[in-house]
Design an enzyme around this catalytic site. Structure first.
Site, PDB file in Angstrom:
ATOM      1  N   TRP A  67      -5.918  12.361   5.180  1.00 15.56           N
ATOM      2  CA  TRP A  67      -5.580  12.910   3.859  1.00 15.56           C
ATOM      3  C   TRP A  67      -4.154  12.504   3.428  1.00 15.56           C
ATOM      4  O   TRP A  67      -3.312  13.356   3.139  1.00 15.56           O
ATOM      5  CB  TRP A  67      -5.695  14.433   3.873  1.00 15.56           C
ATOM      6  CG  TRP A  67      -7.058  14.997   4.094  1.00 15.56           C
ATOM      7  CD1 TRP A  67      -8.132  14.409   4.702  1.00 15.56           C
ATOM      8  CD2 TRP A  67      -7.506  16.314   3.709  1.00 15.56           C
ATOM      9  NE1 TRP A  67      -9.200  15.275   4.718  1.00 15.56           N
ATOM     10  CE2 TRP A  67      -8.850  16.437   4.129  1.00 15.56           C
ATOM     11  CE3 TRP A  67      -6.887  17.398   3.061  1.00 15.56           C
ATOM     12  CZ2 TRP A  67      -9.588  17.600   3.913  1.00 15.56           C
ATOM     13  CZ3 TRP A  67      -7.622  18.556   2.857  1.00 15.56           C
ATOM     14  CH2 TRP A  67      -8.960  18.658   3.269  1.00 15.56           C
ATOM     15  N   TYR A 108     -16.542   2.590   6.536  1.00 15.73           N
ATOM     16  CA  TYR A 108     -15.077   2.597   6.698  1.00 15.73           C
ATOM     17  C   TYR A 108     -14.695   3.103   8.091  1.00 15.73           C
ATOM     18  O   TYR A 108     -13.923   2.469   8.814  1.00 15.73           O
ATOM     19  CB  TYR A 108     -14.455   3.470   5.607  1.00 15.73           C
ATOM     20  CG  TYR A 108     -12.990   3.764   5.803  1.00 15.73           C
ATOM     21  CD1 TYR A 108     -12.024   2.774   5.617  1.00 15.73           C
ATOM     22  CD2 TYR A 108     -12.567   5.040   6.188  1.00 15.73           C
ATOM     23  CE1 TYR A 108     -10.674   3.056   5.804  1.00 15.73           C
ATOM     24  CE2 TYR A 108     -11.216   5.325   6.373  1.00 15.73           C
ATOM     25  CZ  TYR A 108     -10.284   4.333   6.184  1.00 15.73           C
ATOM     26  OH  TYR A 108      -8.953   4.607   6.374  1.00 15.73           O
ATOM     27  N   ASP A 131      -9.006   9.798  10.609  1.00 16.99           N
ATOM     28  CA  ASP A 131      -9.863  10.924  11.022  1.00 16.99           C
ATOM     29  C   ASP A 131     -11.347  10.588  10.809  1.00 16.99           C
ATOM     30  O   ASP A 131     -12.213  11.244  11.375  1.00 16.99           O
ATOM     31  CB  ASP A 131      -9.489  12.177  10.216  1.00 16.99           C
ATOM     32  CG  ASP A 131      -9.503  11.960   8.710  1.00 16.99           C
ATOM     33  OD1 ASP A 131      -9.275  10.809   8.260  1.00 16.99           O
ATOM     34  OD2 ASP A 131      -9.736  12.922   7.953  1.00 16.99           O
ATOM     35  N   GLY A 177       0.825  -1.207   0.000  1.00 14.25           N
ATOM     36  CA  GLY A 177       0.000   0.000   0.000  1.00 14.25           C
ATOM     37  C   GLY A 177       0.861   1.259   0.000  1.00 14.25           C
ATOM     38  O   GLY A 177       2.100   1.184   0.016  1.00 14.25           O
TER      39      GLY A 177
HETATM   40  N1  LIG Z   1      -5.097   7.034   2.520  1.00 18.09           N
HETATM   41  C1  LIG Z   1      -5.597   7.883   3.405  1.00 18.09           C
HETATM   42  O1  LIG Z   1      -5.952   9.028   3.089  1.00 18.09           O
HETATM   43  C2  LIG Z   1      -5.711   7.472   4.856  1.00 18.09           C
HETATM   44  C3  LIG Z   1      -6.245   8.384   5.769  1.00 18.09           C
HETATM   45  C4  LIG Z   1      -6.346   8.019   7.109  1.00 18.09           C
HETATM   46  C5  LIG Z   1      -5.911   6.762   7.522  1.00 18.09           C
HETATM   47  N2  LIG Z   1      -5.429   5.883   6.610  1.00 18.09           N
HETATM   48  C6  LIG Z   1      -4.995   4.562   7.087  1.00 18.09           C
HETATM   49  O2  LIG Z   1      -3.615   4.444   6.806  1.00 18.09           O
HETATM   50  C7  LIG Z   1      -3.293   3.076   6.570  1.00 18.09           C
HETATM   51  C8  LIG Z   1      -2.503   2.959   5.276  1.00 18.09           C
HETATM   52  O3  LIG Z   1      -3.312   3.474   4.233  1.00 18.09           O
HETATM   53  P1  LIG Z   1      -2.815   3.503   2.728  1.00 18.09           P
HETATM   54  O4  LIG Z   1      -3.164   4.823   2.173  1.00 18.09           O
HETATM   55  O5  LIG Z   1      -1.417   3.001   2.650  1.00 18.09           O
HETATM   56  O6  LIG Z   1      -3.829   2.424   2.110  1.00 18.09           O
HETATM   57  P2  LIG Z   1      -3.660   1.507   0.827  1.00 18.09           P
HETATM   58  O7  LIG Z   1      -2.720   2.111  -0.133  1.00 18.09           O
HETATM   59  O8  LIG Z   1      -5.043   1.159   0.392  1.00 18.09           O
HETATM   60  O9  LIG Z   1      -2.962   0.211   1.423  1.00 18.09           O
HETATM   61  C9  LIG Z   1      -3.648  -0.725   2.190  1.00 18.09           C
HETATM   62  C10 LIG Z   1      -3.024  -2.069   1.885  1.00 18.09           C
HETATM   63  O10 LIG Z   1      -3.668  -3.059   2.718  1.00 18.09           O
HETATM   64  C11 LIG Z   1      -3.740  -4.240   1.952  1.00 18.09           C
HETATM   65  N3  LIG Z   1      -4.741  -5.158   2.453  1.00 18.09           N
HETATM   66  C12 LIG Z   1      -6.084  -5.120   2.294  1.00 18.09           C
HETATM   67  N4  LIG Z   1      -6.652  -6.189   2.871  1.00 18.09           N
HETATM   68  C13 LIG Z   1      -5.644  -6.930   3.407  1.00 18.09           C
HETATM   69  C14 LIG Z   1      -5.592  -8.148   4.145  1.00 18.09           C
HETATM   70  N5  LIG Z   1      -6.699  -8.843   4.415  1.00 18.09           N
HETATM   71  N6  LIG Z   1      -4.377  -8.597   4.552  1.00 18.09           N
HETATM   72  C15 LIG Z   1      -3.263  -7.916   4.269  1.00 18.09           C
HETATM   73  N7  LIG Z   1      -3.239  -6.780   3.556  1.00 18.09           N
HETATM   74  C16 LIG Z   1      -4.423  -6.285   3.143  1.00 18.09           C
HETATM   75  C17 LIG Z   1      -4.080  -3.757   0.559  1.00 18.09           C
HETATM   76  O11 LIG Z   1      -3.736  -4.758  -0.342  1.00 18.09           O
HETATM   77  P3  LIG Z   1      -4.543  -4.961  -1.719  1.00 18.09           P
HETATM   78  O12 LIG Z   1      -3.937  -3.952  -2.618  1.00 18.09           O
HETATM   79  O13 LIG Z   1      -4.270  -6.365  -2.061  1.00 18.09           O
HETATM   80  O14 LIG Z   1      -5.993  -4.681  -1.420  1.00 18.09           O
HETATM   81  C18 LIG Z   1      -3.215  -2.511   0.431  1.00 18.09           C
HETATM   82  O15 LIG Z   1      -1.964  -2.806  -0.146  1.00 18.09           O
HETATM   83  C19 LIG Z   1      -4.625   2.324   6.590  1.00 18.09           C
HETATM   84  O16 LIG Z   1      -4.792   1.752   7.857  1.00 18.09           O
HETATM   85  C20 LIG Z   1      -5.655   3.405   6.376  1.00 18.09           C
HETATM   86  O17 LIG Z   1      -6.886   3.057   6.980  1.00 18.09           O
HETATM   87  C21 LIG Z   1      -5.302   6.221   5.289  1.00 18.09           C
END
Ligand SMILES: NC(=O)c1ccc[n+]([C@@H]2O[C@H](COP(=O)([O-])OP(=O)(O)OC[C@H]3O[C@@H](n4cnc5c(N)ncnc54)[C@H](OP(=O)(O)O)[C@@H]3O)[C@@H](O)[C@H]2O)c1
Length: 281
Positions: free
Chosen positions: A152, A127, A104, A10
């Site tokens: 964000w 979510y 958030d 991710g």
């Molecule tokens: N992006 C934002 O704006 C944001 C904001 C606030 C908090 N967050 C939090 O920050 C963290 C990182 O976010 P990110 O932006 O890096 O998200 P991301 O790019 O969507 O990465 C999440 C990763 O988790 C993997 N995943 C999904 N289901 C899984 C499972 N069952 N076992 C193992 N891996 C799994 C996904 O793999 P696949 O590609 O195979 O689905 C993806 O590679 C998350 O906890 C998210 O909730 C993100």
């Protein structure tokens, strides 16, 4: 110190694993994508934490498709709540610390000043509810754990708002961006460095960690175009109501970094400065 990263393919996971050595502060990082560690399997979580003798797990894996989660709440719950419980149980069993990355979206977005760590949560989306359920699982398991809410997020290794705006600027004369949702952009680099610093301590608890300062998506977009040197695209502010989406977005979700300050950590830099650094990177 050996740290395992879940969700390693991710946006945040890749940033952590590609941090230059100087920024890793002597820790070794081992990443697992879904193929190597599916967090919905307790057995896999236990095997991996045990086999690699992890001192800490930074848990980035999540179901992050905010709109799709409205029609797939069970799948989002399975990953964000049950998957988080699995990794928390495994970490506790084998003596590893846990860093759970939350969001958030646990707040309803009706505030007018930054949310404190202790403020009442009230997610308005599937979510947000499942990520909050993940926080509760971490607290219920009760190991040596950190919960870090961020917002964000953008970086070099994923699809995100910055890249969307830059892409649109190449093909459109006019871009409409909402100007009535406020929050704090967070560069994965800054968050990754903070998570590593945090994991090396025993200052367990709940943290808010986002870029400092607050802006609207429109203001964020304006800064992106400014730094990209784009002058021939018209940026038009619009209202959230003009862009209905399956999952409602918080109108205001800036996070106050009280715990970062109280625990003596260096705060994350201002979002505007971080954006310029990202554009230079
Ligand atoms: N992006 C934002 O704006 C944001 C904001 C606030 C908090 N967050 C939090 O920050 C963290 C990182 O976010 P990110 O932006 O890096 O998200 P991301 O790019 O969507 O990465 C999440 C990763 O988790 C993997 N995943 C999904 N289901 C899984 C499972 N069952 N076992 C193992 N891996 C799994 C996904 O793999 P696949 O590609 O195979 O689905 C993806 O590679 C998350 O906890 C998210 O909730 C993100």
């Amino acid at each position: 110190m050996r740290i395992i990263v879940t969700g390693a393919n991710g946006q945040l996971g890749q940033e952590l694993l590609r941090l230059p050595n100087a920024e890793r502060q002597g820790v070794s990082l081992l990443g697992f994508g879904r193929g190597g560690l599916d967090v919905t399997s307790l057995q896999s979580c236990r095997e991996i934490v045990k086999r690699y003798q992890a001192d800490a797990v930074i848990h980035c894996a999540a179901y992050t498709a905010v709109d799709k989660a409205e029609s797939e709440p069970d799948e989002a719950f399975r990953i964000n709540a049950e998957g988080t419980r699995n990794i928390a149980l495994a970490a506790k069993e084998f003596g590893a610390k846990l860093v759970y990355v939350s969001t958030d979206y646990v707040f309803d977005g009706t505030a007018s000043e930054p949310y404190k760590e202790g403020d009442a949560t009230k997610p308005r989306t599937a979510y947000g509810r499942t990520k909050l359920a993940g926080e509760r699982e971490v607290q219920a398991v009760g190991g040596r754990a950190f919960i870090v809410r961020t917002s964000w997020v953008y970086g070099k290794y994923g699809r995100n708002f910055v890249e969307t705006i830059r892409g649109l600027a190449k093909t459109q004369d006019e871009i409409r961006v909402v100007n009535d949702q406020f929050g704090s952009p967070t560069y994965t680099r800054d968050l990754a460095e903070f998570l590593i610093r945090l994991a090396q301590t025993d200052r367990y608890g709940l943290y808010h960690a986002s870029g400092s300062g607050v802006c609207s998506w429109y203001q964020f977009a304006r800064a992106i175009l400014e730094d990209a040197g784009v002058r021939d695209v018209k940026l038009v502010p619009c209202a959230t109501a003009d862009h209905p989406r399956p999952a409602p977005r918080p109108a205001y979700s800036a996070l106050e970094h009280g715990e970062i300050k109280r625990q003596g950590f260096e705060d994350l830099r201002h979002w505007r400065e971080a954006l310029s650094a990202y554009m230079r990177d």
